[in-house]
Motif scaffolding. Structure first.
Motif, PDB file in Angstrom:
ATOM      1  N   GLU A  44       0.806  -1.221   0.000  1.00 17.42           N
ATOM      2  CA  GLU A  44       0.000   0.000   0.000  1.00 17.42           C
ATOM      3  C   GLU A  44       0.841   1.274   0.000  1.00 17.42           C
ATOM      4  N   ALA A  45       1.978   1.270   0.703  1.00 16.03           N
ATOM      5  CA  ALA A  45       2.806   2.477   0.714  1.00 16.03           C
ATOM      6  C   ALA A  45       3.335   2.799  -0.675  1.00 16.03           C
ATOM      7  N   GLU A  46       3.545   1.764  -1.483  1.00 14.72           N
ATOM      8  CA  GLU A  46       3.985   1.970  -2.871  1.00 14.72           C
ATOM      9  C   GLU A  46       2.979   2.810  -3.647  1.00 14.72           C
ATOM     10  N   LYS A  47       1.703   2.623  -3.341  1.00 21.15           N
ATOM     11  CA  LYS A  47       0.645   3.314  -4.066  1.00 21.15           C
ATOM     12  C   LYS A  47       0.474   4.763  -3.607  1.00 21.15           C
ATOM     13  N   PHE A  48       0.990   5.083  -2.424  1.00 23.76           N
ATOM     14  CA  PHE A  48       0.799   6.400  -1.833  1.00 23.76           C
ATOM     15  C   PHE A  48       1.323   7.503  -2.757  1.00 23.76           C
ATOM     16  N   GLY A  49       2.539   7.330  -3.269  1.00 22.32           N
ATOM     17  CA  GLY A  49       3.125   8.365  -4.120  1.00 22.32           C
ATOM     18  C   GLY A  49       2.348   8.586  -5.393  1.00 22.32           C
ATOM     19  N   ARG A  50       1.852   7.515  -5.998  1.00 22.51           N
ATOM     20  CA  ARG A  50       1.059   7.662  -7.224  1.00 22.51           C
ATOM     21  C   ARG A  50      -0.252   8.375  -6.931  1.00 22.51           C
ATOM     22  N   MET A  51      -0.851   8.043  -5.781  1.00 21.90           N
ATOM     23  CA  MET A  51      -2.137   8.640  -5.441  1.00 21.90           C
ATOM     24  C   MET A  51      -2.022  10.151  -5.277  1.00 21.90           C
ATOM     25  N   TYR A  52      -0.967  10.608  -4.608  1.00 19.81           N
ATOM     26  CA  TYR A  52      -0.902  12.020  -4.251  1.00 19.81           C
ATOM     27  C   TYR A  52      -0.036  12.845  -5.196  1.00 19.81           C
ATOM     28  N   THR A  53       0.373  12.247  -6.320  1.00 22.87           N
ATOM     29  CA  THR A  53       0.941  13.029  -7.417  1.00 22.87           C
ATOM     30  C   THR A  53       0.015  13.016  -8.628  1.00 22.87           C
ATOM     31  N   ARG A  54      -0.612  11.854  -8.907  1.00 26.24           N
ATOM     32  CA  ARG A  54      -1.462  11.769 -10.101  1.00 26.24           C
ATOM     33  C   ARG A  54      -2.805  11.085  -9.874  1.00 26.24           C
ATOM     34  N   GLY A  55      -3.169  10.872  -8.614  1.00 28.88           N
ATOM     35  CA  GLY A  55      -4.507  10.405  -8.292  1.00 28.88           C
ATOM     36  C   GLY A  55      -4.787   8.964  -8.623  1.00 28.88           C
ATOM     37  N   TYR A  56      -3.750   8.131  -8.635  1.00 26.69           N
ATOM     38  CA  TYR A  56      -3.932   6.722  -9.000  1.00 26.69           C
ATOM     39  C   TYR A  56      -3.504   5.829  -7.850  1.00 26.69           C
ATOM     40  N   TRP A  57      -4.450   5.072  -7.295  1.00 27.88           N
ATOM     41  CA  TRP A  57      -4.150   4.120  -6.227  1.00 27.88           C
ATOM     42  C   TRP A  57      -4.148   2.721  -6.850  1.00 27.88           C
ATOM     43  N   GLY A  58      -2.991   2.271  -7.247  1.00 23.58           N
ATOM     44  CA  GLY A  58      -2.909   0.955  -7.875  1.00 23.58           C
ATOM     45  C   GLY A  58      -1.505   0.675  -8.366  1.00 23.58           C
ATOM     46  N   TYR A  59      -1.356  -0.453  -9.044  1.00 24.10           N
ATOM     47  CA  TYR A  59      -0.065  -0.844  -9.588  1.00 24.10           C
ATOM     48  C   TYR A  59       0.147  -0.191 -10.948  1.00 24.10           C
ATOM     49  N   ALA A  60       1.338   0.316 -11.162  1.00 26.99           N
ATOM     50  CA  ALA A  60       1.641   1.050 -12.386  1.00 26.99           C
ATOM     51  C   ALA A  60       2.018   0.107 -13.523  1.00 26.99           C
ATOM     52  N   ASP A  61       1.968   0.638 -14.716  1.00 24.47           N
ATOM     53  CA  ASP A  61       2.441  -0.055 -15.904  1.00 24.47           C
ATOM     54  C   ASP A  61       3.450   0.866 -16.581  1.00 24.47           C
ATOM     55  N   ALA A  62       4.151   0.346 -17.567  1.00 26.89           N
ATOM     56  CA  ALA A  62       5.194   1.142 -18.221  1.00 26.89           C
ATOM     57  C   ALA A  62       5.393   0.666 -19.648  1.00 26.89           C
ATOM     58  N   ASP A  63       5.867   1.569 -20.465  1.00 31.39           N
ATOM     59  CA  ASP A  63       6.191   1.264 -21.865  1.00 31.39           C
ATOM     60  C   ASP A  63       7.652   0.812 -21.933  1.00 31.39           C
ATOM     61  N   LEU A  64       7.913  -0.400 -21.485  1.00 31.82           N
ATOM     62  CA  LEU A  64       9.285  -0.906 -21.448  1.00 31.82           C
ATOM     63  C   LEU A  64       9.870  -1.117 -22.835  1.00 31.82           C
ATOM     64  N   ASN A  65       9.026  -1.157 -23.857  1.00 38.44           N
ATOM     65  CA  ASN A  65       9.532  -1.306 -25.223  1.00 38.44           C
ATOM     66  C   ASN A  65      10.365  -0.097 -25.655  1.00 38.44           C
ATOM     67  N   ASN A  66      10.087   1.072 -25.054  1.00 41.12           N
ATOM     68  CA  ASN A  66      10.757   2.303 -25.489  1.00 41.12           C
ATOM     69  C   ASN A  66      11.504   3.022 -24.377  1.00 41.12           C
ATOM     70  N   THR A  67      11.598   2.403 -23.211  1.00 40.66           N
ATOM     71  CA  THR A  67      12.290   3.034 -22.086  1.00 40.66           C
ATOM     72  C   THR A  67      13.788   3.130 -22.359  1.00 40.66           C
ATOM     73  N   GLU A  68      14.373   4.261 -22.008  1.00 43.00           N
ATOM     74  CA  GLU A  68      15.811   4.458 -22.202  1.00 43.00           C
ATOM     75  C   GLU A  68      16.583   4.579 -20.889  1.00 43.00           C
TER      76      GLU A  68
END
Length: 849
Positions: A183-207
């Motif tokens: 749950e603490a992992e979700k705290f930062g996402r919630m209070y920067t961009r309003g998302y309480w959950g597990y993130a995803d990423a575009d690993l195909n293009n990450t540098e």
């Protein structure tokens, strides 16, 4: 751990002999195990789901003569048909001879560690009627709120047993394991961009990938997909891993930063300082000063006004909110030189990482894991790590991060109309974990919106806010898996009556009054889960590959239906009416009359938006129930990158460096409790006051134990062989344990840097006792340079004293290895409600024995 290789082989042989005596495989299937030639007419691949971690990957099992003999990734899945070792280990779980084979009841009223419960077999009728009688006793005395449901590993059918069943019998207490997970992992996402959950990423293009305590090839969140993409990432970009231990991911990274545990927030704000003071932030996402001059000068505040005409220094923000406030409140003096003694990372390395990260811009990812934030003051580690994504504009960008995608499904029916006034009123009483109180904010999206799993043990012992009389748990083992295991042991000794739904006897089972065997995920049951990886959401099925070889029932459907039937016979009909009215076969309209029918109908109903073709425009084309079972998984179209920019679920709709969202929640929390916001921060054991609490900032780590008595910091990691901590009775786990860097096959070792080993006169193989203020465990020393000096590191997972003939050295009394939770301090991250299992919450001393 005293078992040597020879003893282990004897134990494994004994296990194999028992398995053979129970005829796990037919001779035909046994002869074909390990071969490839049978992949055809002789066998059939059946789709299901691995729940060894919360990646929840779609898998397929090869079924030959009614036995599953091999696992592989589902080629229809979002992760490209990849799996990690965990589904393979599950083969030894499903055919484990130590599984609970039929219902049991306790005959010894005394409870405690090392106490024999003297379980005896009983029928399902006796077990269910006993449970129904206990519930009816609470109904008659208007004490139904004193029932509690503990949720462990679950499928998305949990809406029935976890979400609705307690309400139907009049209890507010559905307690999830979530706060001991992430749950603490979700705290930062919630209070920067309003998302309480597990993130995803575009690993195909990450540098550039900045991994905060995250061992992606081994532990949780898209593990198979990350295993596939790691090679490409190293080829096309760079990775920095921040971890006191050289993990498998760190060993393959461009740079490993062995941080002092618990200081992640200091490192993050120092990186932010470099990016801002050197003008490296993403101007197209964040914005810029109106005159294009950089006023973020190290050690200086950005003035509110400037010049003789008292005109403000204007920063024109684009997709963010509060970047200047963040600088003025925290970042302006958080130089790399300031962070170096705190974090143990050199100022030079901090600058290098900051510049590399910023150079990758919107294709740079700062990925925050539980390692960086499941600490006593870890919420701001999560906040700071996520804020870095905002600085470089990698939120909702190609090569960046975004919210996890979803998959259509139908939730459980509302319980409105199926509760008497008495039951409805009881279901609205205070929850047992004290969430939303000054000491346990558990904010989530609101005050008390989260869960404080660990607090339940104290509530039981203190009878605060009331005394629990009856509890039922499924797929959970809180006695083993939560910090301060001894506190849970005492609580379970006191709890009057406990029902444990479990595939294996475990520590929690030893305190049970009724034990109910359950069907195993992936192999024996109906169900479904939803997840997100590789920029796609997915719904993946559970379906019976084989007939269960134990007399088990499905935890989330069959068992509550059986209890509801028993309650109806005793005059309490509402739960059964709710189930029969709302879970008819969506094809035939038939009302479920048996547990098996309810199980199947409920899953068909929940997944109907997938198999009826109504979601074809959103992803895969599936037009029947049979087609869904054949494919095993439905996958959405790729995530439409950029769709949430300027429409984040925050108070400002922007990415918030200064969190107006958190400010509103904290003000509401304080008002609800009749205190000031500063008093709320103090009650939550945070040092921040005023507006500092609304930005990412450094919080000094909390350590239990003084440095003079306990000179070393204890840290732990997860194994790529841990199936959510449920694989320790499989011989393969021990045989292959050296796949985890620094660990040894057949052992449970504690890693110590040779510098520290020399100081304490220790060498490889020495037996030691590790002691904290909470307790002590015994282990064996492994000298390893992949451990930061001053830090003692041990893998979590072993140390079971009640987990079968392999998982325990002497079942019921003597553990195999040591359980880290016996020395982790019993404390909390109170803003999110999380258990602080990382960050060096405990100092320890080590003694040679």
């Amino acid at each position: 751990m005293s078992m040597n290789r020879r003893d282990f082989i004897k134990t494994s042989a004994a296990t194999a002999a028992v398995a053979a005596s129970t005829s796990v495989f037919t001779p035909k299937a046994e002869a074909k195990t390990g071969e490839l030639a049978y992949e055809g007419e002789a066998g059939k691949w059946v789709g299901s789901t691995c729940q060894g971690c919360t990646s929840w990957c779609a898998v397929q099992g090869l079924v030959v003569d009614g036995k599953v003999v091999k696992m592989r990734g589902n080629p229809n899945s979002a992760n490209g048909g990849r799996i990690c070792p965990r589904p393979h280990l599950a083969l030894q779980q499903v055919y484990d001879p130590d599984r609970v084979k039929q219902p049991m009841k306790r005959t010894n009223p005394k409870k405690g560690r090392g106490v024999d419960p003297q379980f005896v077999p009983i029928s399902w009728d006796e077990a269910i009627n006993t449970i129904a009688d206990k519930i009816m006793d609470l109904v008659k005395t208007d004490e139904t709120h004193k029932f509690c449901l503990f949720r462990g590993r679950y499928t998305h059918m949990n809406d029935i047993l976890y979400g609705s069943f307690p309400k139907l019998i009049g209890s507010p207490n559905n307690i999830s394991h979530s706060s001991i997970c992430a749950e603490a992992e979700k705290f930062g996402r919630m209070y920067t961009r309003g998302y309480w959950g597990y993130a995803d990423a575009d690993l195909n293009n990450t540098e550039y990938f900045l991994a905060w305590g995250w061992d992606g090839v081994a532990s949780n969140r898209q593990t198979p997909w990350f295993m596939k993409k790691l090679g490409e990432l190293n080829k096309n970009g760079r990775m920095t891993v921040i971890d006191p231990r050289m993990s498998a991911t760190a060993a393959k990274a461009s740079r490993w930063l062995p941080i002092i545990p618990g200081t992640d927030s200091a490192l993050a704000v120092a990186i932010a300082h470099v990016i801002m003071s050197e003008g490296l932030w993403n101007k197209g996402f964040v914005g810029n000063f109106a005159d294009n001059k950089n006023y973020f000068v190290s050690g200086e505040l950005v003035p509110e006004t400037a010049g003789e005409e008292n005109t403000p220094v204007v920063f024109n923000e684009i997709h963010t909110h509060g970047v200047v406030k963040w600088w003025n409140l925290e970042v302006f003096n958080r130089t790399p030189e300031w962070a170096e003694p705190i974090t143990g990372i050199s100022a030079e390395d901090i600058r290098k990482v900051a510049r590399e990260f910023a150079a990758a811009g919107s294709k740079a990812i700062s990925w925050v894991s539980p390692g960086a934030c499941m600490q006593v003051r870890g919420a701001y580690g999560s906040f700071a790590g996520e804020a870095l994504n905002g600085l470089v504009g990698s939120i909702e960008s190609v090569g960046g991060m975004f919210d996890g995608s979803g998959a259509p499904s139908k939730g459980a029916a509302k319980v409105d109309g199926y509760q008497s006034e008495q039951i409805a009123a009881a279901a609205k009483r205070k929850k047992i974990d004290k969430r939303g109180t000054p000491q346990f904010a558990a904010l989530n999206k609101k005050s008390g919106g989260g869960v404080v799993t660990q607090r339940v043990a104290s509530s039981i012992l203190e009878e605060d806010p009331y005394d629990l009389k009856l509890a039922m748990g499924y797929w959970n083992n809180f006695v083993f898996s939560i910090n301060g295991a001894d506190v849970w042991e005492k609580a379970m000794e006191k709890l009057p009556f406990y029902i444990h739904i479990t595939p294996n006897f475990a520590e929690m089972t030893m305190y049970a009054d009724i034990v109910l065997p359950t069907k195993l995920h992936m192999f024996e049951r109906w169900g479904y889960t939803k997840g997100s990886q590789n920029m796609r959401g997915y719904l993946t099925m559970h379906q019976p590959m084989i007939k269960s070889h134990v007399d088990g029932r499905t935890d989330e459907t069959e068992i509550p239906f059986m209890i509801a039937q028993a309650l109806a016979k005793k005059g309490f009909t509402d739960p059964l009416r709710w189930m029969q009215d709302n879970f008819k076969d969506p094809v035939t309209g038939k009302t479920p009359e048996t547990p098996e029918e309810f199980d199947l109908f409920a899953v068909k109903r929940a997944t109907q938006p997938i198999w009826d073709g109504s979601s074809n425009s959103k992803g895969d084309t599936i037009n029947s129930w049979e087609e869904l079972l054949e494919k095993g998984v439905w996958t959405s179209k790729p995530y439409p990158i950029g769709k949430k920019i300027d429409n984040f679920k925050t108070a400002t709709k922007k990415f918030e460096f200064y969190s107006e969202t958190l400010k509103k929640v904290m003000e509401d929390h304080a008002e609800k409790n009749g205190i000031t916001v500063d008093e709320a921060f103090e009650a939550a054991n945070y040092t921040c006051r005023g507006e500092l609490g609304y930005v990412a900032h450094y919080e000094p780590p909390v350590r239990h134990g003084d440095a003079a008595t306990y000179p070393l910091i204890f840290a732990e990691h997860r194994s790529r062989l841990n199936r959510e901590g449920r694989s320790q009775n499989t011989p393969w786990y021990y045989e292959m344990k050296d796949v985890d860097p620094g660990d040894e096959a057949f052992k449970d070792v504690t890693k110590l840097n040779p510098i520290d080993a020399k100081k304490y006169g220790l060498k490889d193989g020495d037996k030691i006792r590790i002691t904290s203020v909470q307790g002590s465990i015994e282990s064996e020393v492994k000298l390893w340079e992949g451990t930061r000096p001053g830090v003692v590191i041990k893998c979590y997972g072993q140390g079971h004293w009640a987990y079968g003939r392999v998982g325990s050295e002497v079942f019921g009394s003597k553990p195999r290895g040591g359980n880290n939770n016996e020395i982790h301090a019993y404390d909390y991250e109170r803003l999110s409600g999380s258990t602080p299992r990382h960050g060096g919450v405990s100092r320890v001393k080590i003694e040679k024995i």
